[in-house]
Write a protein that holds these residues in place. Structure first.
Motif, PDB file in Angstrom:
ATOM      1  N   LEU A  37      41.026  -4.876 116.889  1.00  0.00           N
ATOM      2  CA  LEU A  37      40.346  -3.690 116.396  1.00  0.00           C
ATOM      3  C   LEU A  37      41.443  -2.724 115.959  1.00  0.00           C
ATOM      4  N   VAL A  38      41.633  -2.624 114.666  1.00  0.00           N
ATOM      5  CA  VAL A  38      42.719  -1.810 114.125  1.00  0.00           C
ATOM      6  C   VAL A  38      42.262  -0.366 113.998  1.00  0.00           C
ATOM      7  N   VAL A  39      43.071   0.544 114.528  1.00  0.00           N
ATOM      8  CA  VAL A  39      42.821   1.980 114.423  1.00  0.00           C
ATOM      9  C   VAL A  39      44.005   2.585 113.684  1.00  0.00           C
ATOM     10  N   SER A  40      43.724   3.305 112.603  1.00  0.00           N
ATOM     11  CA  SER A  40      44.791   3.831 111.747  1.00  0.00           C
ATOM     12  C   SER A  40      45.295   5.197 112.193  1.00  0.00           C
ATOM     13  N   PHE A  41      44.953   5.585 113.428  1.00  0.00           N
ATOM     14  CA  PHE A  41      45.319   6.898 113.958  1.00  0.00           C
ATOM     15  C   PHE A  41      45.910   6.735 115.357  1.00  0.00           C
ATOM     16  N   PRO A  42      46.585   7.766 115.871  1.00  0.00           N
ATOM     17  CA  PRO A  42      47.263   7.638 117.165  1.00  0.00           C
ATOM     18  C   PRO A  42      46.304   7.407 118.331  1.00  0.00           C
ATOM     19  N   ALA A  43      46.856   6.876 119.399  1.00  0.00           N
ATOM     20  CA  ALA A  43      46.088   6.681 120.630  1.00  0.00           C
ATOM     21  C   ALA A  43      45.598   8.028 121.146  1.00  0.00           C
ATOM     22  N   GLY A  44      44.385   8.024 121.704  1.00  0.00           N
ATOM     23  CA  GLY A  44      43.843   9.236 122.294  1.00  0.00           C
ATOM     24  C   GLY A  44      42.854   9.972 121.425  1.00  0.00           C
ATOM     25  N   GLY A  45      42.894   9.748 120.106  1.00  0.00           N
ATOM     26  CA  GLY A  45      41.952  10.396 119.206  1.00  0.00           C
ATOM     27  C   GLY A  45      40.591   9.724 119.249  1.00  0.00           C
ATOM     28  N   ALA A  46      39.615  10.315 118.547  1.00  0.00           N
ATOM     29  CA  ALA A  46      38.248   9.786 118.588  1.00  0.00           C
ATOM     30  C   ALA A  46      38.137   8.327 118.148  1.00  0.00           C
ATOM     31  N   PRO A  47      38.774   7.906 117.025  1.00  0.00           N
ATOM     32  CA  PRO A  47      38.658   6.496 116.634  1.00  0.00           C
ATOM     33  C   PRO A  47      39.224   5.548 117.691  1.00  0.00           C
ATOM     34  N   ARG A  52      38.459   1.543 122.079  1.00  0.00           N
ATOM     35  CA  ARG A  52      38.732   1.128 123.463  1.00  0.00           C
ATOM     36  C   ARG A  52      37.453   1.063 124.298  1.00  0.00           C
ATOM     37  N   LEU A  53      36.442   1.809 123.883  1.00  0.00           N
ATOM     38  CA  LEU A  53      35.142   1.712 124.540  1.00  0.00           C
ATOM     39  C   LEU A  53      34.463   0.389 124.165  1.00  0.00           C
ATOM     40  N   LEU A  54      34.586   0.007 122.887  1.00  0.00           N
ATOM     41  CA  LEU A  54      33.916  -1.206 122.402  1.00  0.00           C
ATOM     42  C   LEU A  54      34.621  -2.496 122.827  1.00  0.00           C
ATOM     43  N   ALA A  55      35.952  -2.454 122.924  1.00  0.00           N
ATOM     44  CA  ALA A  55      36.732  -3.678 123.139  1.00  0.00           C
ATOM     45  C   ALA A  55      36.246  -4.519 124.322  1.00  0.00           C
ATOM     46  N   PRO A  56      36.083  -3.952 125.522  1.00  0.00           N
ATOM     47  CA  PRO A  56      35.640  -4.806 126.639  1.00  0.00           C
ATOM     48  C   PRO A  56      34.226  -5.344 126.468  1.00  0.00           C
ATOM     49  N   VAL A  69      44.635  -2.136 118.247  1.00  0.00           N
ATOM     50  CA  VAL A  69      45.958  -2.065 117.630  1.00  0.00           C
ATOM     51  C   VAL A  69      46.042  -0.773 116.819  1.00  0.00           C
ATOM     52  N   ASN A  70      46.945   0.117 117.199  1.00  0.00           N
ATOM     53  CA  ASN A  70      47.142   1.370 116.459  1.00  0.00           C
ATOM     54  C   ASN A  70      48.229   1.165 115.410  1.00  0.00           C
ATOM     55  N   ARG A  71      47.835   1.265 114.148  1.00  0.00           N
ATOM     56  CA  ARG A  71      48.784   1.151 113.034  1.00  0.00           C
ATOM     57  C   ARG A  71      48.730   2.476 112.271  1.00  0.00           C
ATOM     58  N   VAL A  72      49.629   3.387 112.658  1.00  0.00           N
ATOM     59  CA  VAL A  72      49.561   4.778 112.224  1.00  0.00           C
ATOM     60  C   VAL A  72      50.494   5.035 111.042  1.00  0.00           C
ATOM     61  N   GLY A  73      50.042   5.883 110.104  1.00  0.00           N
ATOM     62  CA  GLY A  73      50.907   6.308 109.006  1.00  0.00           C
ATOM     63  C   GLY A  73      50.143   6.581 107.733  1.00  0.00           C
ATOM     64  N   ALA A  74      50.681   7.495 106.926  1.00  0.00           N
ATOM     65  CA  ALA A  74      50.146   7.811 105.589  1.00  0.00           C
ATOM     66  C   ALA A  74      48.667   8.196 105.640  1.00  0.00           C
TER      67      ALA A  74
END
Length: 328
Positions: A37-47, A52-56, A69-74
């Motif tokens: 589950l790729v999140v394009s924003f830092p850990a801790g934010g709403a996305p 992390r709620l859905l993953a388990p 997986v947090n892949r942050v930038g641009a």
């Protein structure tokens, strides 16, 4: 008798085969390959919190590891592009806010070929929504958006803080300026936290925030809610009128979170993932967890979510152009 039994076994066999095929289709996994589950924003934010709620929940259903997986930038483009280029086998999914449909209209051309929001992704499921709110420092003394409009005409220095140029906060701020025929000054920051801190410190009097961020600050009495910048009132703040109700038409911006896959995903696979996500979201305990994040769970067919993505992308493209919003 033998023929009857043969037909019965054949029917049972075909039924079992059909069930197994459906089960495999609804589970986008093979071997023990993880689902990302790729999140394009830092850990801790709403996305990130949503992922992390859905993953388990998904891991328990799909019987394979589901990792965030947090892949942050641009401004989110880095992670988004990563998903667009991934194999369309259901193992790489994007969990994103609908800034996904806004950012391409305001980012400057950088000479690189980025993925196309409409053409290069498979919309899978709408997860949740939240309302955008207009908020003030208690020091301002405003109680409504109308108060701000009156103050702005007498105080040409009145400003609103945002997390940066071209963000939803910036777009809705300029929508209010147009509707109220005032000129609140835009003060961009590098992120939501420094913007909020300056409003809390009384350096800037106004801001616009989604309910996930705003609600705890409202409950603590640190920010004053003035209006809901959405079509309807927020279930989390039912007594707070909308901009429309206060006389400011069309000052509304949609905050939502959804799941996308790479383009060319098999429709049956995308439909199966949509079905699984909607089943997860329907669980009372999951709904309650979203409520704790100050969000409302949504339930939408995949075709409707695809149409919403297209409409959002076109709408925000027009708004950015009409309001003259840039990153400079």
């Amino acid at each position: 008798m033998q023929h009857s039994l043969g037909r019965l076994f054949l029917t049972l066999g075909l039924g079992t085969l059909a069930w197994n095929t459906a089960a495999q289709t609804s589970m986008p996994t093979h071997a023990n390959k993880p689902v990302s589950l790729v999140v394009s924003f830092p850990a801790g934010g709403a996305p990130d919190q949503i992922a992390r709620l859905l993953a388990p929940e998904l891991q328990a259903r799909w019987k394979t590891p589901v990792v965030v997986v947090n892949r942050v930038g641009a401004s989110g483009v880095l992670g988004n592009d990563f998903v667009a280029r991934a194999e369309a086998d259901g193992h790489t999914l994007l969990v994103t806010p609908n800034t996904f449909t806004m950012v391409p209209h305001v980012l400057p051309a950088d000479g690189q070929q980025h993925a196309d929001v409409v053409k290069d992704y498979t919309p899978i499921a709408l997860l949740s929504s939240a309302s955008m709110l207009m908020l003030a420092s208690p020091l301002l003394g405003a109680k409504t958006a109308g108060d701000v409009a009156k103050m702005a005409k007498a105080r040409p220095d009145l400003s609103y803080a945002t997390s940066g140029h071209g963000t939803p906060m910036h777009i809705v701020g300029e929508m209010f300026n147009k509707a109220a025929r005032v000129r609140l000054h835009h003060v961009p920051y590098k992120g939501t936290t420094p913007a909020i801190n300056d409003v809390l410190g009384g350096h800037v009097m106004l801001t616009f925030l989604g309910t996930p961020t705003a609600k705890p600050l409202i409950d603590a009495g640190r920010l004053v809610p003035l209006a809901v910048a959405d079509k309807t009132r927020s279930p989390l703040l039912p007594d707070l009128p909308t901009m429309q109700e206060q006389g400011f038409a069309d000052v509304e911006i949609d905050i939502s979170f959804g799941v996308y896959g790479p383009r060319n995903m098999a429709p049956s696979l995308a439909d199966a993932i949509n079905k699984t996500l909607r089943e997860v979201l329907a669980k009372p305990e999951v709904t309650a967890q979203f409520r704790n994040l100050h969000q409302i769970v949504e339930d939408m067919p995949r075709s409707a979510f695809a149409e919403k993505t297209r409409v959002d992308y076109e709408r925000y493209g027009k708004l950015v152009k009409e309001l003259g919003i840039t990153v400079n």
